[in-house]
Design a protein around this motif. Structure first.
Motif, PDB file in Angstrom:
ATOM      1  N   VAL A 289       0.855  -1.185   0.000  1.00  0.00           N
ATOM      2  CA  VAL A 289       0.000   0.000   0.000  1.00  0.00           C
ATOM      3  C   VAL A 289       0.890   1.233   0.000  1.00  0.00           C
ATOM      4  CG1 VAL A 289      -1.773   1.292   1.237  1.00  0.00           C
ATOM      5  CG2 VAL A 289      -1.830  -1.206   1.228  1.00  0.00           C
ATOM      6  N   GLY A 290       0.707   2.092  -0.984  1.00  0.00           N
ATOM      7  CA  GLY A 290       1.510   3.297  -1.074  1.00  0.00           C
ATOM      8  C   GLY A 290       0.984   4.399  -0.177  1.00  0.00           C
ATOM      9  N   SER A 291       1.613   5.545  -0.256  1.00  0.00           N
ATOM     10  CA  SER A 291       1.202   6.697   0.551  1.00  0.00           C
ATOM     11  C   SER A 291       0.346   7.671  -0.240  1.00  0.00           C
ATOM     12  CB  SER A 291       2.446   7.432   1.069  1.00  0.00           C
ATOM     13  OG  SER A 291       3.248   7.882  -0.019  1.00  0.00           O
ATOM     14  N   GLU A 292       0.250   7.462  -1.551  1.00  0.00           N
ATOM     15  CA  GLU A 292      -0.455   8.405  -2.419  1.00  0.00           C
ATOM     16  C   GLU A 292      -1.963   8.212  -2.339  1.00  0.00           C
ATOM     17  OE1 GLU A 292      -0.542   9.694  -7.164  1.00  0.00           O
ATOM     18  OE2 GLU A 292       0.827   8.138  -6.432  1.00  0.00           O
ATOM     19  N   ARG A 293      -2.685   9.318  -2.228  1.00  0.00           N
ATOM     20  CA  ARG A 293      -4.142   9.299  -2.168  1.00  0.00           C
ATOM     21  C   ARG A 293      -4.731   8.999  -3.546  1.00  0.00           C
ATOM     22  NH1 ARG A 293      -7.222  11.910   1.517  1.00  0.00           N
ATOM     23  NH2 ARG A 293      -5.478  13.272   2.122  1.00  0.00           N
ATOM     24  N   LEU A 294      -5.825   8.253  -3.580  1.00  0.00           N
ATOM     25  CA  LEU A 294      -6.534   8.019  -4.835  1.00  0.00           C
ATOM     26  C   LEU A 294      -7.207   9.309  -5.296  1.00  0.00           C
ATOM     27  CD1 LEU A 294      -8.306   4.582  -4.211  1.00  0.00           C
ATOM     28  CD2 LEU A 294      -6.282   4.998  -5.593  1.00  0.00           C
ATOM     29  N   ASN A 295      -7.515   9.396  -6.589  1.00  0.00           N
ATOM     30  CA  ASN A 295      -8.283  10.537  -7.077  1.00  0.00           C
ATOM     31  C   ASN A 295      -9.720  10.116  -7.358  1.00  0.00           C
ATOM     32  OD1 ASN A 295      -8.565   9.596  -9.907  1.00  0.00           O
ATOM     33  ND2 ASN A 295      -6.359   9.952 -10.020  1.00  0.00           N
ATOM     34  N   GLY A 296     -10.577  11.102  -7.557  1.00  0.00           N
ATOM     35  CA  GLY A 296     -11.997  10.830  -7.712  1.00  0.00           C
ATOM     36  C   GLY A 296     -12.345   9.962  -8.903  1.00  0.00           C
ATOM     37  N   LYS A 297     -11.528  10.012  -9.943  1.00  0.00           N
ATOM     38  CA  LYS A 297     -11.814   9.209 -11.131  1.00  0.00           C
ATOM     39  C   LYS A 297     -11.755   7.714 -10.825  1.00  0.00           C
ATOM     40  CE  LYS A 297     -10.188  12.662 -14.453  1.00  0.00           C
ATOM     41  NZ  LYS A 297      -9.211  12.954 -15.542  1.00  0.00           N
ATOM     42  N   GLU A 298     -10.933   7.345  -9.836  1.00  0.00           N
ATOM     43  CA  GLU A 298     -10.836   5.935  -9.461  1.00  0.00           C
ATOM     44  C   GLU A 298     -12.174   5.424  -8.934  1.00  0.00           C
ATOM     45  OE1 GLU A 298      -8.296   4.088  -9.993  1.00  0.00           O
ATOM     46  OE2 GLU A 298      -6.777   5.571 -10.512  1.00  0.00           O
ATOM     47  N   VAL A 299     -12.911   6.271  -8.225  1.00  0.00           N
ATOM     48  CA  VAL A 299     -14.220   5.870  -7.701  1.00  0.00           C
ATOM     49  C   VAL A 299     -15.196   5.647  -8.846  1.00  0.00           C
ATOM     50  CG1 VAL A 299     -16.148   6.541  -6.217  1.00  0.00           C
ATOM     51  CG2 VAL A 299     -13.813   7.139  -5.567  1.00  0.00           C
ATOM     52  N   ALA A 300     -15.196   6.572  -9.810  1.00  0.00           N
ATOM     53  CA  ALA A 300     -16.097   6.434 -10.952  1.00  0.00           C
ATOM     54  C   ALA A 300     -15.807   5.152 -11.727  1.00  0.00           C
ATOM     55  CB  ALA A 300     -15.960   7.652 -11.863  1.00  0.00           C
ATOM     56  N   ARG A 301     -14.533   4.865 -11.933  1.00  0.00           N
ATOM     57  CA  ARG A 301     -14.166   3.637 -12.652  1.00  0.00           C
ATOM     58  C   ARG A 301     -14.574   2.395 -11.866  1.00  0.00           C
ATOM     59  NH1 ARG A 301      -8.874   6.301 -13.153  1.00  0.00           N
ATOM     60  NH2 ARG A 301      -8.831   7.520 -15.094  1.00  0.00           N
ATOM     61  N   LEU A 302     -14.420   2.454 -10.548  1.00  0.00           N
ATOM     62  CA  LEU A 302     -14.779   1.317  -9.699  1.00  0.00           C
ATOM     63  C   LEU A 302     -16.276   1.037  -9.771  1.00  0.00           C
ATOM     64  CD1 LEU A 302     -14.243  -0.785  -7.467  1.00  0.00           C
ATOM     65  CD2 LEU A 302     -14.458   1.088  -5.799  1.00  0.00           C
ATOM     66  N   VAL A 303     -17.085   2.076  -9.662  1.00  0.00           N
ATOM     67  CA  VAL A 303     -18.540   1.898  -9.724  1.00  0.00           C
ATOM     68  C   VAL A 303     -18.946   1.324 -11.077  1.00  0.00           C
ATOM     69  CG1 VAL A 303     -20.758   3.103  -9.720  1.00  0.00           C
ATOM     70  CG2 VAL A 303     -19.005   3.721  -8.047  1.00  0.00           C
ATOM     71  N   LYS A 304     -18.393   1.876 -12.134  1.00  0.00           N
ATOM     72  CA  LYS A 304     -18.749   1.407 -13.476  1.00  0.00           C
ATOM     73  C   LYS A 304     -18.314  -0.047 -13.681  1.00  0.00           C
ATOM     74  CE  LYS A 304     -18.549   4.325 -16.731  1.00  0.00           C
ATOM     75  NZ  LYS A 304     -18.157   5.309 -17.780  1.00  0.00           N
ATOM     76  N   ARG A 305     -17.097  -0.364 -13.253  1.00  0.00           N
ATOM     77  CA  ARG A 305     -16.563  -1.713 -13.470  1.00  0.00           C
ATOM     78  C   ARG A 305     -17.361  -2.765 -12.700  1.00  0.00           C
ATOM     79  NH1 ARG A 305     -11.980  -0.854 -11.555  1.00  0.00           N
ATOM     80  NH2 ARG A 305     -12.069  -1.989  -9.575  1.00  0.00           N
ATOM     81  N   THR A 306     -17.642  -2.499 -11.432  1.00  0.00           N
ATOM     82  CA  THR A 306     -18.359  -3.486 -10.623  1.00  0.00           C
ATOM     83  C   THR A 306     -19.828  -3.587 -11.014  1.00  0.00           C
ATOM     84  OG1 THR A 306     -18.651  -1.779  -8.910  1.00  0.00           O
ATOM     85  CG2 THR A 306     -16.806  -3.305  -8.652  1.00  0.00           C
ATOM     86  N   ALA A 307     -20.423  -2.474 -11.437  1.00  0.00           N
ATOM     87  CA  ALA A 307     -21.820  -2.524 -11.887  1.00  0.00           C
ATOM     88  C   ALA A 307     -21.946  -3.373 -13.149  1.00  0.00           C
ATOM     89  CB  ALA A 307     -22.346  -1.114 -12.134  1.00  0.00           C
ATOM     90  N   MET A 308     -20.979  -3.228 -14.034  1.00  0.00           N
ATOM     91  CA  MET A 308     -20.990  -4.035 -15.255  1.00  0.00           C
ATOM     92  C   MET A 308     -20.774  -5.507 -14.920  1.00  0.00           C
ATOM     93  SD  MET A 308     -21.295  -1.912 -17.961  1.00  0.00           S
ATOM     94  CE  MET A 308     -20.421  -2.582 -19.362  1.00  0.00           C
ATOM     95  N   ALA A 309     -19.838  -5.782 -14.004  1.00  0.00           N
ATOM     96  CA  ALA A 309     -19.534  -7.169 -13.646  1.00  0.00           C
ATOM     97  C   ALA A 309     -20.702  -7.832 -12.921  1.00  0.00           C
ATOM     98  CB  ALA A 309     -18.286  -7.216 -12.770  1.00  0.00           C
ATOM     99  N   ALA A 310     -21.461  -7.047 -12.152  1.00  0.00           N
ATOM    100  CA  ALA A 310     -22.586  -7.595 -11.394  1.00  0.00           C
ATOM    101  C   ALA A 310     -23.852  -7.709 -12.235  1.00  0.00           C
ATOM    102  CB  ALA A 310     -22.857  -6.724 -10.171  1.00  0.00           C
ATOM    103  N   GLY A 311     -23.820  -7.192 -13.449  1.00  0.00           N
ATOM    104  CA  GLY A 311     -24.989  -7.287 -14.323  1.00  0.00           C
ATOM    105  C   GLY A 311     -26.101  -6.328 -13.973  1.00  0.00           C
ATOM    106  N   VAL A 312     -25.766  -5.204 -13.326  1.00  0.00           N
ATOM    107  CA  VAL A 312     -26.783  -4.209 -12.987  1.00  0.00           C
ATOM    108  C   VAL A 312     -27.336  -3.601 -14.275  1.00  0.00           C
ATOM    109  CG1 VAL A 312     -27.251  -2.081 -11.717  1.00  0.00           C
ATOM    110  CG2 VAL A 312     -25.590  -3.726 -10.830  1.00  0.00           C
ATOM    111  N   ARG A 313     -28.644  -3.492 -14.346  1.00  0.00           N
ATOM    112  CA  ARG A 313     -29.355  -3.031 -15.545  1.00  0.00           C
ATOM    113  C   ARG A 313     -28.971  -3.887 -16.747  1.00  0.00           C
ATOM    114  NH1 ARG A 313     -32.125   1.650 -15.981  1.00  0.00           N
ATOM    115  NH2 ARG A 313     -32.964   0.472 -17.752  1.00  0.00           N
TER     116      ARG A 313
END
Length: 377
Positions: A289-313
């Motif tokens: 685990v590094g010391s660098e903070r994540l940026n907001g785009k990482e959250v958007a990518r995470l939501v999109k990726r997991t929603a697609m993988a879970a078959g939402v909509r």
């Protein structure tokens, strides 16, 4: 922005230095003197004054940057560059602000003539560009009168001609979040981190910048937007917003597998975190685990990726689903899933008005009241 501060500092230094020299009465002002009758030193020399103001200028630049987010400053700079380039191609000057010039510019943006080969800007983009111009002019000590008829009337016509309903991201409901976190690997650091981010973001109704801006404790980083405090009954999140500080309460879940507090505690334990940002980059092929903070785009990518993988909509095509989800889906999901009094949802999301909260509850309240049947049809 920094140039403006430096210019003002130089002007002030020149005036201060001139005052020091004029009142020195022939004395050597290169070094300060202390009078025997007063504990205060005499006027400092120009070099010392310059050094003193240079330090204040550096501090002022820091405060200027803290006044707005990095993304906002980046957008303002990009819009000013876009406007300046259009002025240069059109044989006009961006300075000083002229309502007629700005009116022609927003017309070019709406018609697609601002840049060759670029589609016309949306109404929201043009309104953002106007705000950017106002801000940039203000930083130069100038004022853009947006109420001038050359701007206001043209903008009203653009809204009437090109306005479209706002594009809203799909809200992910509680059952969707449960399916989404199950797609993550519980045996990896990245999976534990992403699991905590999704559950905290959903249960807290947090913006993506608020999620990644969290620290473990108060005042641990300069770029942090808040911190967490884990209690027996849940987790208290303190956030700094545009209008001040607010507290968000995240209660413990009905089971450990879906509890955001357990997810955060597990992530902190295995990531061995003690100080600084809560959500950080995982490095070393997922083993460190590094010391660098994540940026907001990482959250958007995470939501999109997991929603697609879970078959939402799953009723939509892959292309349609790809545009449906973002970090905002978490906030909208909490507002639509929590069947409680509206005022509690409003407080959790930090909305100033109930009307804004109702916009987020679009799936929960859809067809809840059937006026067709109520009218007797």
């Amino acid at each position: 922005m920094a140039q403006i501060i430096e210019q003002n500092t130089e002007i002030h230094v020149e005036k201060t230095s001139a005052l020091s020299l004029s009142t020195a009465s022939g004395r050597d002002v290169s070094s300060p003197e202390v009078s025997g009758d007063s504990p205060l030193p005499s006027l400092a020399g120009p070099d010392q004054t310059l050094a003193h103001l240079a330090g204040l200028a550096d501090r002022a630049r820091g405060y200027v940057e803290a006044a707005s987010s990095a993304n906002t400053r980046k957008a303002y700079a990009s819009d000013w560059k876009h406007f300046s380039a259009w002025c240069r191609r059109s044989g006009l000057s961006p300075l000083p602000p002229h309502p007629h010039t700005v009116g022609l510019y927003i017309t070019a943006c709406a018609s697609g003539a601002a840049e060759r080969g670029v589609k016309p800007n949306s109404v929201s983009t043009i309104e953002r560009r106007l705000s950017s111009l106002s801000w940039n002019y203000a930083q130069r000590g100038l004022t853009l009168d947006r109420k001038d008829r050359h701007i206001a009337t043209v903008m009203a016509g653009i809204r009437n001609s090109h306005a479209r309903p706002p594009v809203q991201k799909e809200a992910v409901m509680a059952e969707d979040i449960i399916s989404m976190v199950e797609t993550l690997d519980r045996g990896s650091l990245r999976g534990l981190r992403d699991r905590a981010m999704l559950l905290v973001g959903f249960a807290g109704g947090l913006r993506r910048s608020e999620i990644v801006g969290l620290d473990l404790k108060a005042e641990q980083t300069e770029d942090g937007r808040g911190w967490i405090e884990i209690l027996n009954k849940g987790m208290l999140v303190t956030l700094r917003g545009k209008t001040g500080w607010r507290e968000v309460e995240i209660g413990r879940g009905s089971s450990n597998s879906t509890c955001p507090i357990v997810a955060v505690e597990t992530w902190i334990k295995f990531a061995k975190l003690a100080h600084g940002p809560l959500f950080r980059r995982v490095t070393g092929q997922g083993k460190a685990v590094g010391s660098e903070r994540l940026n907001g785009k990482e959250v958007a990518r995470l939501v999109k990726r997991t929603a697609m993988a879970a078959g939402v909509r799953g009723d939509l095509s892959e292309i349609e689903r790809a545009f449906k989800f973002s970090g905002h889906s978490l906030r909208a999901g909490l507002a639509s899933s929590a069947d409680v009094d509206e005022r509690y949802v409003q407080k959790q999301l930090g909305h100033a008005s109930a009307e804004m909260t109702r916009r987020y509850q679009r799936r929960r309240d859809r067809f809840r009241v059937n006026l067709t049947k109520a009218s007797g049809l």
